[in-house]
Design a protein around this motif. Structure first.
Motif, short mmCIF file in Angstrom:
data_model
loop_
_atom_site.label_atom_id
_atom_site.label_comp_id
_atom_site.label_asym_id
_atom_site.label_seq_id
_atom_site.Cartn_x
_atom_site.Cartn_y
_atom_site.Cartn_z
N TYR A 25 -31.71 -32.81 -11.96
CA TYR A 25 -31.90 -31.79 -13.01
C TYR A 25 -31.98 -30.36 -12.47
CZ TYR A 25 -33.15 -30.68 -17.85
OH TYR A 25 -33.14 -30.22 -19.15
N HIS A 26 -32.42 -30.22 -11.24
CA HIS A 26 -32.62 -28.90 -10.63
C HIS A 26 -31.50 -28.55 -9.66
CE1 HIS A 26 -34.11 -31.99 -8.01
NE2 HIS A 26 -34.13 -31.15 -6.99
N ARG A 27 -30.42 -29.34 -9.67
CA ARG A 27 -29.37 -29.15 -8.65
C ARG A 27 -28.00 -28.91 -9.25
NH1 ARG A 27 -30.62 -34.07 -4.58
NH2 ARG A 27 -28.39 -33.78 -4.20
N VAL A 53 -32.52 -27.10 -14.84
CA VAL A 53 -33.45 -26.01 -14.49
C VAL A 53 -33.03 -25.37 -13.18
CG1 VAL A 53 -35.51 -26.81 -15.73
CG2 VAL A 53 -35.04 -27.72 -13.45
N VAL A 54 -33.59 -24.21 -12.93
CA VAL A 54 -33.28 -23.38 -11.74
C VAL A 54 -31.79 -23.45 -11.38
CG1 VAL A 54 -35.65 -23.20 -10.88
CG2 VAL A 54 -34.26 -25.16 -10.18
N LYS A 107 -29.26 -25.27 -13.75
CA LYS A 107 -29.04 -24.85 -15.13
C LYS A 107 -27.54 -24.87 -15.47
CE LYS A 107 -31.75 -22.37 -18.39
NZ LYS A 107 -31.62 -23.60 -19.18
#
Ligand SMILES: [Zn+2]
Length: 350
Positions: A177-179, A206-207, A210
């Motif tokens: 999710y953050h990658r 996220v981050v 995204k």
């Protein structure tokens, strides 16, 4: 080079839940019967290879230590329940390690140009397994392990995972999710109506990640035309990502009448899915595509839909694709695709 290398062994049938559980060992027999039929009828260069067990170190790049030890301990004690719908027997830990190993191996065969395409015909499935927990008949996240291996050991920077199982692959989505080195794209039953209750279109990552999580959530009763429009829409994002390989979480539970599914697909939709996925791989990543089996529980039609998907993957174009150009999706699917566009407008072109 093989047209498709299947990774399969009878050992995948040793993991089993209770007798009435839909995620049954028989599912694999139906899939392999489809492979046998294609081999008999057509002249493709197909092979079936024995799976390898996964390195625990690689498993630990996706799952926390405590999770691995919990699965090991419950299996060692003879089995038991880990969540409401998911139990283990004495073989589960061992067999789940083989399922992850087979999925990594399938990706490796394609990466090393030994096979044009590959398919890990495994149980237990993996896409609901989170880094910290099991659930939804899944223990270790097979496709995530394969993606992680490509990135860590083979230097890949862009791996696309397309999830066509009827359920949202919450585990796969959350693990990356953050990658941005993994694009996760899923077409699934709307979380308001089906397991696992997440996978809304506003969950975009996220981050750094995204925009690299795309959820297309469709309503109960979704038919082939709507589903294929949603798939084409999603594959347009995959093309823009320009992946180095496409990994596919293949579930057949979007088929009409599936005891665990809420969609109403006809079998030909799976030929179309295989065909479209193969086309995108050909156009964008030298044809590199590797599949792993997730769900699909309508036993009396599993052989048929498996065969149709495989034939599509081999480049057989089904007539239903022509219908797509003349038949528009229904209003609720149009409105879902609009929502996905809204949340992803700053990341992708539509
Ligand atoms: Zn499913």
């Amino acid at each position: 080079m093989y047209d498709i290398a299947f990774i399969y062994s009878e050992i995948f049938k040793k993991h089993a839940m209770d007798r009435a559980h839909p995620e049954s060992p028989q599912r694999l027999d139906e899939f392999m019967n489809a492979v046998a039929e294609i081999q008999k009828e057509k002249s493709y260069n197909l092979t079936t290879l024995m799976p390898e067990i996964i390195d625990e170190e690689l498993l630990l790049s996706v799952h926390v230590h405590d999770h691995l030890e919990k699965i090991r301990a419950i299996s060692k004690a003879g089995g038991g329940m880990i969540s409401v719908d998911t139990t283990l027997n004495e073989h589960t830990f061992f067999i789940a390690k083989y399922a992850a190993g087979a999925t990594k191996q399938a990706a490796q065969l394609v990466d090393e140009n030994q096979a044009k395409r590959s398919f890990a015909v495994v149980r237990p499935p993996g896409h609901h397994a989170e880094s910290t927990s099991a659930g939804g008949f899944c223990y270790f996240n097979n496709v995530a392990v394969a993606a992680e291996w490509l990135i860590q050991y083979k230097g890949y920077n862009k791996v696309a995972i397309v999830d066509i199982d009827q359920h949202f692959g919450n585990g796969t989505s959350h693990i990356f999710y953050h990658r941005k080195d993994v694009l996760y794209v899923s077409i699934h039953g709307h979380p308001k109506y089906t397991y696992p209750g997440s996978g809304f279109p506003n969950e975009t990552g996220v981050v750094e990640g995204k925009g690299y999580n795309v959820n297309v959530a469709l309503l109960p009763g979704t038919d082939s035309i709507d589903w294929l429009h949603a798939l084409k829409f999603s594959l347009n994002i995959v093309k823009q990502y320009q992946p180095e390989i496409i990994l596919v979480s293949v579930g057949f539970d979007a088929l009409g009448g599936d005891p665990v599914g809420i969609f109403n697909l006809e079998p030909n939709a799976f030929t179309a899915a295989g065909y479209l996925l193969n086309e995108v791989a050909k156009e964008n990543c030298d044809g590199k595509i590797s599949c792993t089996l997730e769900g699909g529980y309508k036993i009396d039609q599993l052989k048929e839909v498996s065969k149709k998907f495989i034939l599509g993957l081999l480049g057989n174009e089904p007539a239903i694709l022509k219908k797509l150009t003349t038949t528009k999706p229904s209003n609720h699917t149009v409105s879902m695709l609009k929502q996905v566009k809204k949340f992803h407008n700053e990341f992708w072109k539509f």
